[in-house]
Design a protein around this motif. Structure first.
Motif, PDB file in Angstrom:
ATOM      1  N   UNK A 311     -12.480 -25.969 -15.405  1.00 35.12           N
ATOM      2  CA  UNK A 311     -13.916 -26.245 -15.436  1.00 35.12           C
ATOM      3  C   UNK A 311     -14.692 -25.408 -16.435  1.00 35.12           C
ATOM      4  N   UNK A 312     -14.098 -24.345 -16.948  1.00 36.67           N
ATOM      5  CA  UNK A 312     -14.790 -23.507 -17.927  1.00 36.67           C
ATOM      6  C   UNK A 312     -15.159 -24.232 -19.205  1.00 36.67           C
ATOM      7  N   UNK A 313     -14.610 -25.423 -19.408  1.00 35.95           N
ATOM      8  CA  UNK A 313     -14.943 -26.200 -20.602  1.00 35.95           C
ATOM      9  C   UNK A 313     -16.401 -26.662 -20.608  1.00 35.95           C
ATOM     10  N   UNK A 314     -17.064 -26.593 -19.452  1.00 35.74           N
ATOM     11  CA  UNK A 314     -18.480 -26.991 -19.437  1.00 35.74           C
ATOM     12  C   UNK A 314     -19.340 -26.017 -20.237  1.00 35.74           C
ATOM     13  N   UNK A 315     -18.823 -24.816 -20.504  1.00 37.10           N
ATOM     14  CA  UNK A 315     -19.555 -23.863 -21.341  1.00 37.10           C
ATOM     15  C   UNK A 315     -19.320 -24.225 -22.807  1.00 37.10           C
ATOM     16  N   UNK A 316     -20.342 -24.734 -23.446  1.00 40.14           N
ATOM     17  CA  UNK A 316     -20.197 -25.090 -24.856  1.00 40.14           C
ATOM     18  C   UNK A 316     -21.065 -24.223 -25.760  1.00 40.14           C
ATOM     19  N   UNK A 317     -21.603 -23.136 -25.200  1.00 42.03           N
ATOM     20  CA  UNK A 317     -22.322 -22.138 -25.986  1.00 42.03           C
ATOM     21  C   UNK A 317     -22.052 -20.777 -25.357  1.00 42.03           C
ATOM     22  N   UNK A 318     -21.590 -19.841 -26.171  1.00 42.53           N
ATOM     23  CA  UNK A 318     -21.362 -18.471 -25.714  1.00 42.53           C
ATOM     24  C   UNK A 318     -22.162 -17.519 -26.585  1.00 42.53           C
ATOM     25  N   UNK A 319     -22.976 -16.682 -25.946  1.00 40.31           N
ATOM     26  CA  UNK A 319     -23.809 -15.726 -26.684  1.00 40.31           C
ATOM     27  C   UNK A 319     -23.753 -14.380 -25.977  1.00 40.31           C
ATOM     28  N   UNK A 320     -24.152 -13.336 -26.700  1.00 37.73           N
ATOM     29  CA  UNK A 320     -24.300 -12.024 -26.082  1.00 37.73           C
ATOM     30  C   UNK A 320     -25.596 -11.987 -25.278  1.00 37.73           C
ATOM     31  N   UNK A 321     -25.687 -11.015 -24.392  1.00 38.16           N
ATOM     32  CA  UNK A 321     -26.868 -10.900 -23.534  1.00 38.16           C
ATOM     33  C   UNK A 321     -28.150 -10.807 -24.358  1.00 38.16           C
ATOM     34  N   UNK A 322     -28.081 -10.155 -25.506  1.00 38.25           N
ATOM     35  CA  UNK A 322     -29.276 -10.007 -26.339  1.00 38.25           C
ATOM     36  C   UNK A 322     -29.797 -11.341 -26.859  1.00 38.25           C
ATOM     37  N   UNK A 323     -28.948 -12.366 -26.838  1.00 42.78           N
ATOM     38  CA  UNK A 323     -29.359 -13.692 -27.319  1.00 42.78           C
ATOM     39  C   UNK A 323     -29.767 -14.614 -26.178  1.00 42.78           C
TER      40      UNK A 323
END
Length: 350
Positions: A311-323
Protein backbone atom coordinates in the motif's frame (compact mmCIF):
# COMPACT_ATOMS: atom_id res chain seq x y z
CA UNK A 1 11.86 20.21 18.25
CA UNK A 2 10.38 21.12 14.85
CA UNK A 3 6.75 20.44 14.12
CA UNK A 4 4.07 21.30 11.57
CA UNK A 5 1.69 23.95 12.88
CA UNK A 6 -1.71 24.85 11.48
CA UNK A 7 -1.70 28.63 11.03
CA UNK A 8 -5.02 29.05 9.26
CA UNK A 9 -6.62 28.45 5.89
CA UNK A 10 -4.01 27.51 3.25
CA UNK A 11 -1.23 28.01 5.78
CA UNK A 12 0.94 25.32 7.38
CA UNK A 13 4.35 26.15 8.83
CA UNK A 14 7.24 24.41 10.57
CA UNK A 15 7.95 25.95 13.96
CA UNK A 16 10.09 25.21 16.99
CA UNK A 17 8.13 23.80 19.92
CA UNK A 18 9.04 22.27 23.27
CA UNK A 19 9.93 18.59 22.97
CA UNK A 20 7.23 16.46 24.65
CA UNK A 21 8.14 14.65 27.84
CA UNK A 22 6.84 11.59 29.65
CA UNK A 23 3.92 12.82 31.77
CA UNK A 24 2.31 9.59 32.95
CA UNK A 25 3.78 6.15 33.74
CA UNK A 26 1.87 4.66 30.78
CA UNK A 27 3.41 7.11 28.26
CA UNK A 28 6.10 6.58 25.65
CA UNK A 29 8.08 9.19 23.75
CA UNK A 30 8.48 8.38 20.04
CA UNK A 31 11.04 9.92 17.69
CA UNK A 32 9.20 10.21 14.39
CA UNK A 33 10.92 8.63 11.37
CA UNK A 34 8.22 8.99 8.71
CA UNK A 35 4.90 10.86 8.76
CA UNK A 36 2.40 11.96 6.16
CA UNK A 37 -0.45 14.27 5.27
CA UNK A 38 -3.99 12.87 5.50
CA UNK A 39 -6.93 13.81 3.32
CA UNK A 40 -8.75 14.80 6.51
CA UNK A 41 -5.95 17.31 7.26
CA UNK A 42 -7.00 19.07 4.06
CA UNK A 43 -10.44 19.85 5.49
CA UNK A 44 -8.71 22.22 7.95
CA UNK A 45 -6.25 23.46 5.34
CA UNK A 46 -9.13 24.34 3.01
CA UNK A 47 -11.12 26.01 5.77
CA UNK A 48 -13.96 23.49 5.50
CA UNK A 49 -13.57 22.38 9.12
CA UNK A 50 -12.51 24.55 12.03
CA UNK A 51 -9.21 24.11 13.82
CA UNK A 52 -7.45 26.30 16.33
CA UNK A 53 -4.70 28.32 14.61
CA UNK A 54 -1.34 27.66 16.22
CA UNK A 55 -2.10 24.01 16.97
CA UNK A 56 0.11 21.07 15.94
CA UNK A 57 -1.28 18.87 13.19
CA UNK A 58 -0.87 15.32 11.88
CA UNK A 59 -1.87 11.87 13.12
CA UNK A 60 0.01 9.30 11.01
CA UNK A 61 3.55 8.33 11.95
CA UNK A 62 6.05 5.56 12.53
CA UNK A 63 9.14 5.94 14.65
CA UNK A 64 11.55 4.77 17.32
CA UNK A 65 10.73 4.72 21.02
CA UNK A 66 13.07 7.06 22.87
CA UNK A 67 11.70 6.74 26.40
CA UNK A 68 8.94 4.91 28.29
CA UNK A 69 7.10 5.43 31.56
CA UNK A 70 7.53 3.15 34.54
CA UNK A 71 4.31 1.20 33.88
CA UNK A 72 5.00 0.41 30.22
CA UNK A 73 5.66 -3.32 29.90
CA UNK A 74 5.42 -4.37 26.24
CA UNK A 75 7.16 -1.47 24.51
CA UNK A 76 10.82 -0.74 25.13
CA UNK A 77 13.29 2.00 24.33
CA UNK A 78 14.69 1.41 20.85
CA UNK A 79 11.62 -0.38 19.48
CA UNK A 80 10.53 0.58 15.97
CA UNK A 81 6.78 1.14 16.16
CA UNK A 82 3.64 2.03 14.23
CA UNK A 83 1.31 4.52 15.90
CA UNK A 84 -2.38 4.30 14.94
CA UNK A 85 -4.09 7.60 14.20
CA UNK A 86 -5.86 7.40 17.58
CA UNK A 87 -4.39 6.23 20.87
CA UNK A 88 -6.19 3.64 23.00
CA UNK A 89 -5.66 1.90 26.32
CA UNK A 90 -6.29 -1.61 24.96
CA UNK A 91 -8.18 -2.65 28.10
CA UNK A 92 -11.56 -0.88 28.12
CA UNK A 93 -14.72 -2.78 27.04
CA UNK A 94 -14.64 -1.17 23.58
CA UNK A 95 -10.99 -2.08 22.98
CA UNK A 96 -11.68 -5.62 24.15
CA UNK A 97 -14.15 -6.12 21.29
CA UNK A 98 -11.82 -4.52 18.74
CA UNK A 99 -13.33 -1.02 18.64
CA UNK A 100 -10.09 0.73 19.59
CA UNK A 101 -11.12 3.93 17.78
CA UNK A 102 -13.85 4.27 20.41
CA UNK A 103 -11.66 3.61 23.44
CA UNK A 104 -13.24 4.96 26.63
CA UNK A 105 -9.94 6.66 27.53
CA UNK A 106 -8.50 7.21 24.06
CA UNK A 107 -8.04 10.27 21.92
CA UNK A 108 -6.14 11.92 19.10
CA UNK A 109 -2.76 13.56 18.75
CA UNK A 110 -3.07 17.13 19.95
CA UNK A 111 -1.51 20.05 21.79
CA UNK A 112 -0.54 17.93 24.80
CA UNK A 113 0.94 15.01 22.85
CA UNK A 114 2.34 16.82 19.82
CA UNK A 115 1.02 16.33 16.31
CA UNK A 116 2.14 13.46 14.13
CA UNK A 117 3.87 15.81 11.68
CA UNK A 118 6.67 16.67 14.08
CA UNK A 119 9.95 15.27 15.33
CA UNK A 120 8.63 13.78 18.59
CA UNK A 121 5.26 12.64 19.89
CA UNK A 122 4.22 11.69 23.41
CA UNK A 123 2.12 8.53 23.17
CA UNK A 124 -0.41 7.88 25.94
CA UNK A 125 -1.17 4.25 26.81
CA UNK A 126 1.90 3.05 24.95
CA UNK A 127 1.18 -0.64 25.56
CA UNK A 128 -2.34 -0.34 24.18
CA UNK A 129 -1.46 1.95 21.30
CA UNK A 130 1.89 1.22 19.73
CA UNK A 131 2.64 -1.83 17.60
CA UNK A 132 6.24 -3.05 17.49
CA UNK A 133 7.60 -3.90 14.04
CA UNK A 134 10.00 -6.85 13.98
CA UNK A 135 13.28 -6.22 12.22
CA UNK A 136 15.59 -3.25 11.97
CA UNK A 137 16.51 -2.78 8.31
CA UNK A 138 13.80 -1.61 5.90
CA UNK A 139 13.77 -0.17 2.40
CA UNK A 140 12.12 3.15 1.67
CA UNK A 141 9.31 1.26 -0.03
CA UNK A 142 8.75 -0.87 3.06
CA UNK A 143 8.79 2.16 5.36
CA UNK A 144 6.10 3.73 3.17
CA UNK A 145 3.90 0.66 3.39
CA UNK A 146 4.38 0.41 7.14
CA UNK A 147 3.36 4.05 7.42
CA UNK A 148 0.04 3.35 5.68
CA UNK A 149 -0.86 1.05 8.58
CA UNK A 150 -1.12 4.08 10.84
CA UNK A 151 -4.29 5.07 8.98
CA UNK A 152 -5.12 4.72 5.28
CA UNK A 153 -4.58 0.99 4.78
CA UNK A 154 -6.49 0.21 7.97
CA UNK A 155 -9.20 2.69 7.00
CA UNK A 156 -9.59 1.15 3.54
CA UNK A 157 -9.72 -2.26 5.19
CA UNK A 158 -12.37 -1.03 7.63
CA UNK A 159 -14.57 -0.02 4.69
CA UNK A 160 -14.34 -3.50 3.21
CA UNK A 161 -14.71 -5.31 6.53
CA UNK A 162 -17.68 -3.14 7.57
CA UNK A 163 -19.40 -3.88 4.25
CA UNK A 164 -18.86 -7.59 4.80
CA UNK A 165 -16.88 -8.18 1.59
CA UNK A 166 -16.61 -11.90 0.88
CA UNK A 167 -15.16 -14.15 -1.78
CA UNK A 168 -16.79 -13.78 -5.21
CA UNK A 169 -18.43 -10.44 -4.31
CA UNK A 170 -18.80 -7.54 -6.70
CA UNK A 171 -17.54 -4.43 -4.92
CA UNK A 172 -17.55 -0.74 -5.84
CA UNK A 173 -15.10 1.72 -4.31
CA UNK A 174 -16.34 5.31 -4.28
CA UNK A 175 -13.26 7.53 -4.06
CA UNK A 176 -9.81 7.35 -5.62
CA UNK A 177 -7.75 8.94 -2.88
CA UNK A 178 -5.29 6.99 -0.76
CA UNK A 179 -8.09 5.47 1.35
CA UNK A 180 -10.08 4.44 -1.73
CA UNK A 181 -7.02 2.86 -3.33
CA UNK A 182 -6.30 0.97 -0.11
CA UNK A 183 -9.93 -0.14 -0.07
CA UNK A 184 -9.28 -1.75 -3.47
CA UNK A 185 -6.38 -3.66 -1.91
CA UNK A 186 -8.62 -4.67 0.98
CA UNK A 187 -11.47 -5.84 -1.24
CA UNK A 188 -9.08 -7.99 -3.25
CA UNK A 189 -7.51 -9.35 -0.07
CA UNK A 190 -10.95 -10.43 1.14
CA UNK A 191 -11.64 -12.27 -2.11
CA UNK A 192 -13.81 -9.95 -4.21
CA UNK A 193 -13.95 -11.21 -7.79
CA UNK A 194 -14.99 -7.89 -9.32
CA UNK A 195 -13.90 -4.48 -8.06
CA UNK A 196 -15.30 -1.35 -9.68
CA UNK A 197 -13.24 1.76 -8.95
CA UNK A 198 -14.91 5.14 -9.40
CA UNK A 199 -12.19 7.51 -10.60
CA UNK A 200 -11.59 10.24 -13.17
CA UNK A 201 -7.85 10.50 -12.69
CA UNK A 202 -5.78 8.42 -15.17
CA UNK A 203 -2.87 7.90 -12.76
CA UNK A 204 -5.19 6.79 -9.99
CA UNK A 205 -7.11 4.58 -12.37
CA UNK A 206 -3.87 2.85 -13.31
CA UNK A 207 -2.93 2.31 -9.69
CA UNK A 208 -6.41 1.04 -8.86
CA UNK A 209 -6.11 -1.56 -11.62
CA UNK A 210 -2.68 -2.60 -10.39
CA UNK A 211 -4.14 -3.01 -6.89
CA UNK A 212 -6.92 -5.24 -8.20
CA UNK A 213 -9.69 -3.14 -9.75
CA UNK A 214 -11.36 -4.89 -12.69
CA UNK A 215 -13.50 -1.99 -13.92
CA UNK A 216 -13.26 1.81 -13.93
CA UNK A 217 -16.21 4.21 -13.85
CA UNK A 218 -15.33 7.82 -14.61
CA UNK A 219 -18.80 9.33 -14.21
CA UNK A 220 -20.04 11.03 -11.04
CA UNK A 221 -23.41 11.50 -9.39
CA UNK A 222 -26.46 10.06 -11.14
CA UNK A 223 -24.36 9.19 -14.19
CA UNK A 224 -22.04 7.11 -12.01
CA UNK A 225 -25.01 5.24 -10.54
CA UNK A 226 -26.32 4.56 -14.04
CA UNK A 227 -22.89 3.32 -15.20
CA UNK A 228 -22.45 0.94 -12.27
CA UNK A 229 -25.97 -0.40 -12.60
CA UNK A 230 -25.30 -1.06 -16.28
CA UNK A 231 -22.09 -2.95 -15.42
CA UNK A 232 -24.01 -5.10 -12.93
CA UNK A 233 -27.02 -5.78 -15.19
CA UNK A 234 -29.23 -3.59 -13.02
CA UNK A 235 -28.52 -5.53 -9.82
CA UNK A 236 -26.08 -3.23 -8.04
CA UNK A 237 -22.99 -4.20 -6.07
CA UNK A 238 -22.70 -6.61 -3.16
CA UNK A 239 -20.70 -4.01 -1.23
CA UNK A 240 -20.23 -0.28 -1.77
CA UNK A 241 -17.21 1.29 -0.04
CA UNK A 242 -17.65 5.03 0.59
CA UNK A 243 -14.18 6.55 0.96
CA UNK A 244 -14.73 10.29 0.41
CA UNK A 245 -17.17 11.74 2.93
CA UNK A 246 -19.19 14.10 0.71
CA UNK A 247 -22.93 14.05 0.18
CA UNK A 248 -22.48 13.11 -3.48
CA UNK A 249 -20.25 10.15 -2.69
CA UNK A 250 -22.72 8.87 -0.09
CA UNK A 251 -25.68 9.23 -2.45
CA UNK A 252 -23.70 7.38 -5.12
CA UNK A 253 -22.91 4.54 -2.71
CA UNK A 254 -26.56 4.21 -1.74
CA UNK A 255 -27.64 4.30 -5.38
CA UNK A 256 -25.34 1.46 -6.48
CA UNK A 257 -25.81 -0.84 -3.48
CA UNK A 258 -28.02 -3.85 -4.15
CA UNK A 259 -30.92 -4.58 -1.78
CA UNK A 260 -29.71 -6.41 1.30
CA UNK A 261 -26.16 -5.07 1.11
CA UNK A 262 -24.13 -2.95 3.52
CA UNK A 263 -22.31 0.26 2.63
CA UNK A 264 -18.90 0.46 4.30
CA UNK A 265 -18.49 4.13 5.25
CA UNK A 266 -15.08 5.54 6.18
CA UNK A 267 -14.98 8.96 4.48
CA UNK A 268 -14.98 11.73 7.11
CA UNK A 269 -18.54 13.13 6.67
CA UNK A 270 -18.84 16.69 5.42
CA UNK A 271 -22.39 18.03 4.96
CA UNK A 272 -23.77 14.56 4.31
CA UNK A 273 -27.52 14.05 4.42
CA UNK A 274 -28.49 10.47 5.14
CA UNK A 275 -31.67 9.54 3.20
CA UNK A 276 -32.95 7.09 5.79
CA UNK A 277 -36.28 6.57 4.04
CA UNK A 278 -34.55 5.59 0.79
CA UNK A 279 -32.20 3.21 2.59
CA UNK A 280 -35.10 1.72 4.53
CA UNK A 281 -37.19 1.08 1.44
CA UNK A 282 -34.18 -0.35 -0.42
CA UNK A 283 -33.14 -2.61 2.47
CA UNK A 284 -29.63 -1.12 2.41
CA UNK A 285 -27.58 -0.70 5.58
CA UNK A 286 -24.61 1.44 6.55
CA UNK A 287 -21.74 0.50 8.82
CA UNK A 288 -18.40 2.13 9.45
CA UNK A 289 -16.76 5.13 11.02
CA UNK A 290 -13.24 5.81 12.27
CA UNK A 291 -11.21 2.69 11.65
CA UNK A 292 -10.07 0.70 14.70
CA UNK A 293 -6.57 0.76 13.25
CA UNK A 294 -4.90 -0.64 16.37
CA UNK A 295 -7.02 -3.78 16.01
CA UNK A 296 -6.22 -4.20 12.31
CA UNK A 297 -2.48 -3.45 12.32
CA UNK A 298 -1.24 -6.86 13.58
CA UNK A 299 -3.30 -8.65 10.91
CA UNK A 300 -2.18 -6.41 8.06
CA UNK A 301 1.43 -6.09 9.23
CA UNK A 302 2.27 -9.65 8.23
CA UNK A 303 0.97 -9.04 4.71
CA UNK A 304 3.05 -5.87 4.38
CA UNK A 305 6.25 -7.45 5.71
CA UNK A 306 5.82 -10.46 3.42
CA UNK A 307 5.23 -8.24 0.39
CA UNK A 308 1.75 -9.66 -0.17
CA UNK A 309 0.38 -6.11 -0.25
CA UNK A 310 2.25 -2.90 -1.03
CA UNK A 311 0.00 0.00 0.00
CA UNK A 312 2.95 2.38 0.30
CA UNK A 313 2.62 3.01 -3.43
CA UNK A 314 -0.14 5.51 -2.64
CA UNK A 315 2.65 7.91 -1.63
CA UNK A 316 3.60 9.64 -4.86
CA UNK A 317 5.36 12.62 -3.27
CA UNK A 318 8.12 12.45 -0.66
CA UNK A 319 9.51 15.61 0.94
CA UNK A 320 11.47 16.61 4.02
CA UNK A 321 9.62 18.10 6.97
CA UNK A 322 10.84 21.57 5.99
CA UNK A 323 8.86 21.24 2.74
CA UNK A 324 5.54 20.82 4.53
CA UNK A 325 3.90 23.59 2.49
CA UNK A 326 4.49 21.68 -0.74
CA UNK A 327 3.23 18.46 0.85
CA UNK A 328 -0.13 20.11 1.56
CA UNK A 329 -0.35 22.15 -1.63
CA UNK A 330 0.34 19.13 -3.86
CA UNK A 331 -2.49 17.16 -2.27
CA UNK A 332 -4.84 20.12 -2.22
CA UNK A 333 -4.25 20.68 -5.95
CA UNK A 334 -4.50 16.93 -6.65
CA UNK A 335 -0.94 16.84 -7.96
CA UNK A 336 -0.27 14.12 -5.39
CA UNK A 337 -2.37 11.28 -4.05
CA UNK A 338 -0.64 11.36 -0.68
CA UNK A 339 2.45 13.16 0.63
CA UNK A 340 5.06 11.38 2.72
CA UNK A 341 7.22 13.35 5.15
CA UNK A 342 10.79 12.27 5.78
CA UNK A 343 11.35 13.40 9.39
CA UNK A 344 14.40 11.43 10.58
CA UNK A 345 16.21 8.20 9.82
CA UNK A 346 15.47 4.84 11.41
CA UNK A 347 19.07 4.55 12.52
CA UNK A 348 20.50 7.85 13.72
CA UNK A 349 24.07 8.67 12.84
CA UNK A 350 26.48 8.26 15.73
Amino acid sequence: MRAAIFKGKDDIAIEDRPKPEIQKPTDALVRVVRACVCGSDLWYYRGIRERQPGSPIGHEFIGVVEAVGDDVKNIQTGDFVIAPFLYSDGTCPHCQVGMTANCAHGGGWNETTGGGQGEYVRTPYADGTLVKVPGSDFSEEMLASLLTLSDVMCTGYHAAASAGVEESDTVAVVGDGAVGLCAVIAAKRLGAKRIIALSRNPARQKMAREFGATDIVEERGDEAVEAVMKLTDGVGVDAALECVGTDQSMQTAIGIARPGSIIGVVGLPTDVEMPFTKMFSKNVGELGGPAPARAYIPELLDDVLSGKINPGRVFDLTVDLDDIKEAYAAMDERRAIKSLLRVSELKEQA
